[in-house]
Design a protein around this motif. Sequence first.
Motif, PDB file in Angstrom:
ATOM      1  N   ALA A 168      -7.036 -13.053  -0.598  1.00  0.00           N
ATOM      2  CA  ALA A 168      -6.047 -14.152  -0.537  1.00  0.00           C
ATOM      3  C   ALA A 168      -6.483 -15.142   0.524  1.00  0.00           C
ATOM      4  CB  ALA A 168      -4.656 -13.613  -0.250  1.00  0.00           C
ATOM      5  N   PRO A 169      -7.573 -15.843   0.294  1.00  0.00           N
ATOM      6  CA  PRO A 169      -8.159 -16.681   1.352  1.00  0.00           C
ATOM      7  C   PRO A 169      -7.293 -17.855   1.777  1.00  0.00           C
ATOM      8  CG  PRO A 169      -9.268 -17.057  -0.742  1.00  0.00           C
ATOM      9  CD  PRO A 169      -8.387 -15.867  -0.938  1.00  0.00           C
ATOM     10  N   ARG A 202      -0.112 -17.461  -6.590  1.00  0.00           N
ATOM     11  CA  ARG A 202       1.317 -17.238  -6.341  1.00  0.00           C
ATOM     12  C   ARG A 202       1.555 -16.792  -4.894  1.00  0.00           C
ATOM     13  NH1 ARG A 202       6.172 -18.071  -9.131  1.00  0.00           N
ATOM     14  NH2 ARG A 202       5.266 -17.320 -11.077  1.00  0.00           N
ATOM     15  N   VAL A 203       0.537 -16.191  -4.270  1.00  0.00           N
ATOM     16  CA  VAL A 203       0.673 -15.648  -2.918  1.00  0.00           C
ATOM     17  C   VAL A 203       0.401 -16.754  -1.898  1.00  0.00           C
ATOM     18  CG1 VAL A 203      -0.143 -13.918  -1.275  1.00  0.00           C
ATOM     19  CG2 VAL A 203      -0.078 -13.385  -3.737  1.00  0.00           C
ATOM     20  N   ALA A 204       1.436 -17.131  -1.165  1.00  0.00           N
ATOM     21  CA  ALA A 204       1.313 -18.180  -0.155  1.00  0.00           C
ATOM     22  C   ALA A 204       1.224 -17.634   1.253  1.00  0.00           C
ATOM     23  CB  ALA A 204       2.501 -19.147  -0.249  1.00  0.00           C
ATOM     24  N   ALA A 205       1.583 -16.360   1.448  1.00  0.00           N
ATOM     25  CA  ALA A 205       1.558 -15.764   2.790  1.00  0.00           C
ATOM     26  C   ALA A 205       1.358 -14.262   2.665  1.00  0.00           C
ATOM     27  CB  ALA A 205       2.849 -16.074   3.543  1.00  0.00           C
ATOM     28  N   LEU A 206       0.747 -13.688   3.700  1.00  0.00           N
ATOM     29  CA  LEU A 206       0.541 -12.252   3.795  1.00  0.00           C
ATOM     30  C   LEU A 206       1.177 -11.732   5.073  1.00  0.00           C
ATOM     31  CD1 LEU A 206      -3.302 -11.980   3.091  1.00  0.00           C
ATOM     32  CD2 LEU A 206      -1.457 -11.699   1.415  1.00  0.00           C
ATOM     33  N   HIS A 207       1.850 -10.605   4.983  1.00  0.00           N
ATOM     34  CA  HIS A 207       2.209  -9.873   6.185  1.00  0.00           C
ATOM     35  C   HIS A 207       1.117  -8.844   6.423  1.00  0.00           C
ATOM     36  CE1 HIS A 207       6.700 -10.456   7.335  1.00  0.00           C
ATOM     37  NE2 HIS A 207       6.027 -11.591   7.290  1.00  0.00           N
ATOM     38  N   LEU A 241      -4.206  -6.062  -6.306  1.00  0.00           N
ATOM     39  CA  LEU A 241      -2.906  -6.676  -6.576  1.00  0.00           C
ATOM     40  C   LEU A 241      -2.919  -8.147  -6.197  1.00  0.00           C
ATOM     41  CD1 LEU A 241       0.162  -6.466  -7.254  1.00  0.00           C
ATOM     42  CD2 LEU A 241       0.518  -5.848  -4.843  1.00  0.00           C
ATOM     43  N   LEU A 242      -3.447  -8.455  -5.021  1.00  0.00           N
ATOM     44  CA  LEU A 242      -3.519  -9.854  -4.597  1.00  0.00           C
ATOM     45  C   LEU A 242      -4.367 -10.670  -5.556  1.00  0.00           C
ATOM     46  CD1 LEU A 242      -3.969  -9.310  -0.756  1.00  0.00           C
ATOM     47  CD2 LEU A 242      -1.930 -10.177  -1.910  1.00  0.00           C
ATOM     48  N   GLY A 243      -5.437 -10.083  -6.041  1.00  0.00           N
ATOM     49  CA  GLY A 243      -6.274 -10.801  -6.996  1.00  0.00           C
ATOM     50  C   GLY A 243      -5.529 -11.124  -8.277  1.00  0.00           C
ATOM     51  N   ALA A 278       0.825  -1.203   0.000  1.00  0.00           N
ATOM     52  CA  ALA A 278       0.000   0.000   0.000  1.00  0.00           C
ATOM     53  C   ALA A 278       0.864   1.259   0.000  1.00  0.00           C
ATOM     54  CB  ALA A 278      -0.937  -0.004   1.206  1.00  0.00           C
ATOM     55  N   VAL A 279       1.929   1.252   0.804  1.00  0.00           N
ATOM     56  CA  VAL A 279       2.843   2.397   0.836  1.00  0.00           C
ATOM     57  C   VAL A 279       3.448   2.631  -0.548  1.00  0.00           C
ATOM     58  CG1 VAL A 279       5.047   3.226   1.771  1.00  0.00           C
ATOM     59  CG2 VAL A 279       3.343   2.217   3.302  1.00  0.00           C
ATOM     60  N   GLY A 280       3.693   1.552  -1.280  1.00  0.00           N
ATOM     61  CA  GLY A 280       4.250   1.661  -2.621  1.00  0.00           C
ATOM     62  C   GLY A 280       3.250   2.082  -3.679  1.00  0.00           C
ATOM     63  N   GLY A 281       2.000   2.258  -3.290  1.00  0.00           N
ATOM     64  CA  GLY A 281       1.006   2.783  -4.218  1.00  0.00           C
ATOM     65  C   GLY A 281       0.042   1.772  -4.795  1.00  0.00           C
ATOM     66  N   ALA A 282       0.042   0.548  -4.291  1.00  0.00           N
ATOM     67  CA  ALA A 282      -0.829  -0.490  -4.847  1.00  0.00           C
ATOM     68  C   ALA A 282      -2.217  -0.443  -4.228  1.00  0.00           C
ATOM     69  CB  ALA A 282      -0.223  -1.876  -4.622  1.00  0.00           C
TER      70      ALA A 282
END
Length: 250
Positions: free
Chosen positions: A217-218, A183-188, A176-178, A167-171
């Motif tokens: 990213a369920p 490919r996304v296996a984990a979220l911080h 983006l996750l969608g 989000a800080v980077g402008g996304a």
Amino acid sequence: MSRPLSVQLYSVRTESAADRAGTLGRLAAMGYGAVEAFDVTDDAAGLRRITDDLGLDVSGAHVVQVLTGDPGRVFDAVATLGTDLAIVPAGFPHEDFTAYDGLARVAERLNSLAARAGEHGLRLGYHNHWWEIEPRLADHGGRHALEVLAELLDPAVFLEVDTYWAAVGGADVPALLGRLGERVAALHLKDGPGTKDDPNVAVGGGTMPVPEVLDAAPGAWRVVEFDACAGDLFGELQASRAYVSALEAV
């Protein structure tokens, strides 16, 4: 979400340096069911004993050391922890994310390391900060650098998306996750005012659209993290756990 909520141990680095077992015990008592390691070459066996005693899973481990040291030694330490997710949390020049040639170099290195990780029964991932998001490549549809990098990575390489830094980077983070999909296996998960330099607040107490992020990213591990804390750290960790757990229970 069937996996337990995790917390990145970098959040409690000062407290753990003074009393690692006691600090992890406090996290477990709050209701966290997992931790993510960040200094895997510092007594992985000892950390494993503590997590086993407390009934904590290890959701993953950050492995920046693979870029500068013996990858085999680092991957052995990750395997000792009982997780199969080894995550590179930066370590490349920021300028590599501003042009396609640089992204190709990053991808080549990560793909090579992924093959080494596979020899140890592990999967390799990459964790973003703001500098992989802020650049948009005009000759690739104006997409964020991280999205272009994802296309260059071997399918075996996953992403751990730091949602706050994205989000800080402008996304638009849910969007983006969608686009990144499986490919996304984990979220911080972290929260705050959405700026580069200000400290974090409890998840749910800042600017992040947390419910939409989770919905996008369920299947990903949820990992709470504080780079720095604006208040009482353990109180903010407790509030973060309560907020995320309540959302996941709906």
